[in-house]
Design an enzyme around this catalytic site. Structure first.
Site, PDB file in Angstrom:
ATOM      1  N   CYS A   1       0.827  -1.212   0.000  1.00  0.00           N
ATOM      2  CA  CYS A   1       0.000   0.000   0.000  1.00  0.00           C
ATOM      3  C   CYS A   1       0.866   1.269   0.000  1.00  0.00           C
ATOM      4  CB  CYS A   1      -1.000  -0.026   1.141  1.00  0.00           C
ATOM      5  SG  CYS A   1      -2.391   1.116   0.848  1.00  0.00           S
TER       6      CYS A   1
ATOM      7  N   SER B   1      -7.573   0.285   0.721  1.00  0.00           N
ATOM      8  CA  SER B   1      -7.918   1.348   1.669  1.00  0.00           C
ATOM      9  C   SER B   1      -6.886   2.462   1.525  1.00  0.00           C
ATOM     10  CB  SER B   1      -7.931   0.796   3.100  1.00  0.00           C
ATOM     11  OG  SER B   1      -8.198   1.814   4.038  1.00  0.00           O
TER      12      SER B   1
ATOM     13  N   HIS C   1      -4.364  -4.354   0.218  1.00  0.00           N
ATOM     14  CA  HIS C   1      -4.025  -4.937   1.520  1.00  0.00           C
ATOM     15  C   HIS C   1      -4.507  -6.393   1.590  1.00  0.00           C
ATOM     16  CE1 HIS C   1      -2.385  -1.664   3.947  1.00  0.00           C
ATOM     17  NE2 HIS C   1      -3.269  -0.843   3.401  1.00  0.00           N
TER      18      HIS C   1
ATOM     19  N   GLU D   1      -3.308  -8.699   3.174  1.00  0.00           N
ATOM     20  CA  GLU D   1      -3.066  -9.240   4.521  1.00  0.00           C
ATOM     21  C   GLU D   1      -4.173  -8.907   5.506  1.00  0.00           C
ATOM     22  OE1 GLU D   1      -1.680  -5.015   5.064  1.00  0.00           O
ATOM     23  OE2 GLU D   1      -1.865  -6.449   3.426  1.00  0.00           O
TER      24      GLU D   1
END
EC number: 2.3.1.31
Length: 306
Positions: free
Chosen positions: A142, A192, A235, A237
């Site tokens: 990110c 995000s 993201h 993860e």
């Protein structure tokens, strides 16, 4: 890979309870193999949460992974107990003479600032420069990906009119690419962020290729052709509730944020979010560890060079 971490690290109990194979130091020493050495530069404010998420994806495959957690010296986290940082983290100065098979540079909630205005920017650029000759494959996530593209290739980030937040459908550009091997034709990943990088800027760099993207979220995976540098714009993860927690945090701060897309059942923020990216995320992280790191890193780790 069974992951080697201290028994006292919160992730040890969390992952053990999830039936994920974690290994303490005494057991690791009885296995006559060289573990993969992976460093994590954790720039996230909630470091324990980020540890749990990343270590979950580095676990439960046939080989050992030895993890070193790194924090910045130029900025001290305000959201993680100092006792935790002192016990489990090290500084770059303490490990810069070492070599590692892999490095993960996490995201950070600083994307609306200019890179050079960030307190730890000089320290981060020193680490990214060091990584070129001391890390076999570096994974940037990110904001960490935007920072890496800017530092290594002078690729800028652009402010979005509205924050991208949600879980989005993606496709693979090259079905034979190692990093995306085994993914479905359509797979999901959370995003995000308030900023983006543009396809036309990446396409100007012959060393880079775009491996996956999304109609709604844009670029997802960028990588050098030799896989020494990997960039995730999303993201993968994230846990089930991470986007929810971020949304509620932003709303409490008074930010004008929209409900994460394709996430809550019927957009009901009181519902349990749909976890639709777990399988694809396991594949992506597994591919990075296997194809980009394990299959190509030298057995003698000291042979890693630029």
């Amino acid at each position: 890979m069974p992951i080697k971490i201290p028994t006292e690290l919160p992730a040890f109990k969390v992952l053990s309870n999830e039936n994920i194979f974690v290994m303490n130091d005494s057991r690791a020493k009885t296995q006559d193999i060289r573990p993969l050495k992976i460093a994590i530069l954790n720039l996230m404010p909630k470091k324990i949460l980020a540890e749990n998420q990343l270590l979950r994806h580095l676990s439960n495959t046939p080989l050992q992974v030895e993890v070193k957690l790194i924090q910045t010296k130029s900025y001290v986290s305000q959201n993680t107990p100092i006792e935790h940082l002192e016990k489990f983290y090290t500084y770059f100065d303490d490990i810069k003479e070492e070599k590692f098979d892999g490095l993960i540079i996490t995201g950070a909630p600083v994307e609306q600032m200019e890179f050079e205005d960030i307190t730890y920017w000089n320290e981060l650029t020193e680490i990214m420069e060091w990584s070129k000759s001391n890390i076999f494959s570096t994974l940037h996530i990110c904001w960490g990906a935007q920072a890496g593209l800017y530092y290594h290739y002078n690729i800028p980030k652009y402010k979005l009119e509205n924050k991208i937040s949600g879980v989005f459908s993606h496709w693979v550009n090259d079905e034979n690419a190692d990093l995306t091997r085994g993914l479905d034709d359509v797979f999901h990943v959370p995003h995000s962020r308030h900023t983006e990088v543009k396809k036309e800027d990446i396409n100007k760099i012959s060393e880079l290729e775009i491996l996956s993207e999304s109609k709604e979220a844009g670029i997802f995976i960028v990588a050098t052709k030799n896989r020494r540098k990997i960039f995730f714009m999303g993201h993968p993860e994230y846990d089930r509730n991470t986007l929810k927690e971020e949304y509620l945090r932003d709303r409490e701060k008074g930010d004008d944020v929209e409900i994460p897309q394709n996430y809550f059942v019927d957009n009901d923020i009181n519902s349990t979010p749909k976890f639709t990216w777990r399988g694809s995320s396991n594949i992506i992280f597994g591919n990075w560890l296997n194809y980009c790191v394990y299959q190509n890193t030298p057995y003698d780790i000291n042979e890693i060079s630029e």
